[in-house]
Design a protein around this motif. Sequence first.
Motif, mmCIF file in Angstrom:
data_model
loop_
_atom_site.group_PDB
_atom_site.id
_atom_site.type_symbol
_atom_site.label_atom_id
_atom_site.label_comp_id
_atom_site.label_asym_id
_atom_site.label_seq_id
_atom_site.Cartn_x
_atom_site.Cartn_y
_atom_site.Cartn_z
ATOM 1 N N THR A 5 4.277 56.846 -11.337
ATOM 2 C CA THR A 5 5.283 57.975 -11.048
ATOM 3 C C THR A 5 5.511 58.389 -9.655
ATOM 4 O O THR A 5 6.618 58.681 -9.214
ATOM 5 N N GLU A 6 4.550 57.796 -8.943
ATOM 6 C CA GLU A 6 4.664 58.215 -7.516
ATOM 7 C C GLU A 6 5.404 57.069 -6.757
ATOM 8 O O GLU A 6 6.286 57.334 -5.809
ATOM 9 N N ILE A 7 5.357 55.895 -7.134
ATOM 10 C CA ILE A 7 6.300 54.680 -6.826
ATOM 11 C C ILE A 7 7.406 54.420 -7.166
ATOM 12 O O ILE A 7 8.560 53.729 -6.854
ATOM 13 N N GLU A 8 7.824 55.264 -8.580
ATOM 14 C CA GLU A 8 9.129 54.811 -9.074
ATOM 15 C C GLU A 8 10.226 55.230 -8.229
ATOM 16 O O GLU A 8 11.101 54.303 -8.393
ATOM 17 N N PRO A 9 10.232 56.208 -7.551
ATOM 18 C CA PRO A 9 11.436 56.796 -6.735
ATOM 19 C C PRO A 9 11.846 55.583 -5.866
ATOM 20 O O PRO A 9 12.902 55.405 -5.035
ATOM 21 N N ILE A 10 10.855 54.769 -5.417
ATOM 22 C CA ILE A 10 10.990 53.750 -4.149
ATOM 23 C C ILE A 10 11.131 52.342 -4.827
ATOM 24 O O ILE A 10 11.398 51.472 -3.803
ATOM 25 N N LEU A 11 11.145 52.123 -6.234
ATOM 26 C CA LEU A 11 10.869 50.616 -6.563
ATOM 27 C C LEU A 11 12.403 49.896 -6.223
ATOM 28 O O LEU A 11 12.352 48.842 -5.968
ATOM 29 N N VAL A 12 13.605 50.617 -6.510
ATOM 30 C CA VAL A 12 14.853 49.964 -6.060
ATOM 31 C C VAL A 12 15.671 50.900 -5.317
ATOM 32 O O VAL A 12 15.830 52.091 -5.408
ATOM 33 N N ARG A 13 16.122 50.003 -4.402
ATOM 34 C CA ARG A 13 16.993 51.107 -3.566
ATOM 35 C C ARG A 13 18.600 50.560 -3.730
ATOM 36 O O ARG A 13 18.720 49.534 -3.437
ATOM 37 N N ASN A 14 19.601 51.302 -3.881
ATOM 38 C CA ASN A 14 20.995 50.840 -4.296
ATOM 39 C C ASN A 14 21.711 50.642 -3.111
ATOM 40 O O ASN A 14 22.799 50.034 -3.234
ATOM 41 N N SER A 15 21.480 50.740 -1.822
ATOM 42 C CA SER A 15 22.164 50.755 -0.803
ATOM 43 C C SER A 15 21.659 50.027 0.589
ATOM 44 O O SER A 15 20.242 49.517 0.110
ATOM 45 N N ARG A 68 13.445 33.072 1.990
ATOM 46 C CA ARG A 68 14.825 32.439 2.006
ATOM 47 C C ARG A 68 15.858 33.321 1.405
ATOM 48 O O ARG A 68 16.647 32.946 0.492
ATOM 49 N N GLY A 69 15.670 34.839 1.697
ATOM 50 C CA GLY A 69 16.525 35.505 1.137
ATOM 51 C C GLY A 69 15.978 36.693 0.155
ATOM 52 O O GLY A 69 15.449 36.137 -1.027
ATOM 53 N N VAL A 70 15.710 37.743 0.452
ATOM 54 C CA VAL A 70 15.276 38.910 -0.307
ATOM 55 C C VAL A 70 16.310 39.836 -0.540
ATOM 56 O O VAL A 70 17.289 40.086 -0.038
ATOM 57 N N PRO A 71 16.549 39.897 -2.292
ATOM 58 C CA PRO A 71 17.463 40.985 -2.403
ATOM 59 C C PRO A 71 17.547 42.198 -1.582
ATOM 60 O O PRO A 71 16.396 43.018 -1.602
ATOM 61 N N ARG A 72 18.706 42.728 -1.349
ATOM 62 C CA ARG A 72 18.775 43.904 -0.571
ATOM 63 C C ARG A 72 18.212 45.174 -1.127
ATOM 64 O O ARG A 72 17.362 46.157 -0.677
ATOM 65 N N LYS A 73 18.235 45.246 -2.595
ATOM 66 C CA LYS A 73 17.670 46.367 -3.285
ATOM 67 C C LYS A 73 16.019 46.486 -3.063
ATOM 68 O O LYS A 73 15.640 47.266 -3.534
ATOM 69 N N PHE A 74 15.616 45.224 -3.036
ATOM 70 C CA PHE A 74 14.109 44.993 -2.675
ATOM 71 C C PHE A 74 13.612 45.138 -1.268
ATOM 72 O O PHE A 74 12.447 44.970 -1.117
ATOM 73 N N PHE A 75 14.393 44.729 -0.448
ATOM 74 C CA PHE A 75 14.198 44.478 0.938
ATOM 75 C C PHE A 75 13.164 45.750 1.480
ATOM 76 O O PHE A 75 12.225 45.360 2.444
ATOM 77 N N HIS A 76 13.153 46.953 1.315
ATOM 78 C CA HIS A 76 12.492 47.782 1.709
ATOM 79 C C HIS A 76 11.044 47.567 1.241
ATOM 80 O O HIS A 76 10.003 47.996 2.264
ATOM 81 N N LEU A 77 10.893 47.235 0.141
ATOM 82 C CA LEU A 77 9.467 46.801 -0.309
ATOM 83 C C LEU A 77 8.646 45.723 0.477
ATOM 84 O O LEU A 77 7.644 45.850 0.868
ATOM 85 N N ARG A 79 7.742 41.146 -11.490
ATOM 86 C CA ARG A 79 7.444 42.613 -11.610
ATOM 87 C C ARG A 79 6.068 42.775 -11.137
ATOM 88 O O ARG A 79 5.986 44.186 -10.259
ATOM 89 N N PHE A 80 5.127 42.063 -11.267
ATOM 90 C CA PHE A 80 3.768 42.448 -10.946
ATOM 91 C C PHE A 80 3.593 42.552 -9.354
ATOM 92 O O PHE A 80 3.212 43.681 -8.544
ATOM 93 N N PHE A 81 4.432 41.503 -8.648
ATOM 94 C CA PHE A 81 4.333 41.548 -7.077
ATOM 95 C C PHE A 81 5.221 42.768 -6.520
ATOM 96 O O PHE A 81 4.670 43.223 -5.709
ATOM 97 N N ARG A 82 6.361 42.895 -7.243
ATOM 98 C CA ARG A 82 6.877 44.253 -6.706
ATOM 99 C C ARG A 82 6.465 45.335 -6.942
ATOM 100 O O ARG A 82 6.387 46.317 -5.903
#
Length: 194
Positions: free
Chosen positions: A184-194, A145-154, A9-12
Amino acid sequence: MASPPTIERFFRLIRAVLAYEEQCREPFEGVVECDETMFGGRRPGKRGWGAAGKVIVLGILKRNGQVRVFPVQGRSGAEIISLVRAHTRPGSLYYTDDWHAYASLAVRGDHIVVRKEGGRPKGRAHINGIEGFWSYAKHWLYPYRGVPRKFFHLYLGEVSFRFNHRDEDLLPLVFQLMKRVSITEIEPILVRNS
C-alpha cells in the motif's frame, strides 16, 4: 518456473521499494551539486534540449555523499528550483552550471556558478560529482535499451539507491526493505502516466 510477466512484476516491485526508500531521505545540507540531463536513445532530428521523446532528469548530489534524482516535465526553471528547495536545506553551498534558473539559489545560500570552456570547468569549481553520477546511471540503464516512460522513475530510484549504497552489500538491504515496506505504501508510485 515463473512466466516473464510475473518476473517483470517482481522486479518492478523491488524497484518501487527502492524508489520509495529514496524518496524518504532527509534534505541535503552543506556542499551540494545540482545539474540536469536527458535520458533517451539517439533519435533523428533536433539534438540537445529540443530533442523529442527524451526524459529530463534533475540530480542533486551532496558532495562526497548521496544523490537524489527526479524526472521533470520540462526544463522549467520554476519546477527545478522548487525541487532543489524542497530537497536541500537553506544555507547550503550550491554548485551549478550557468543555466539562468539557478541564479535564485544565491538567496537561499551561497551559489557558485561553474563555467565551462570546451567541456571543461574553468577554474577550481566543478560539478564532477553529479556528472559522474550521470555517467554511472546511463551506463547502468544502457543494457535495458529503452525503459517505458511510465516505469522510468522506478529505474531512476533503483540506480540512485545502488549509488547511495555503493559501499554496502545490497542483498540484505533489499530483503530488509521488502519486509518493511508494504504494498500500500508503494502503490502510488508504481506507475506514472506522465
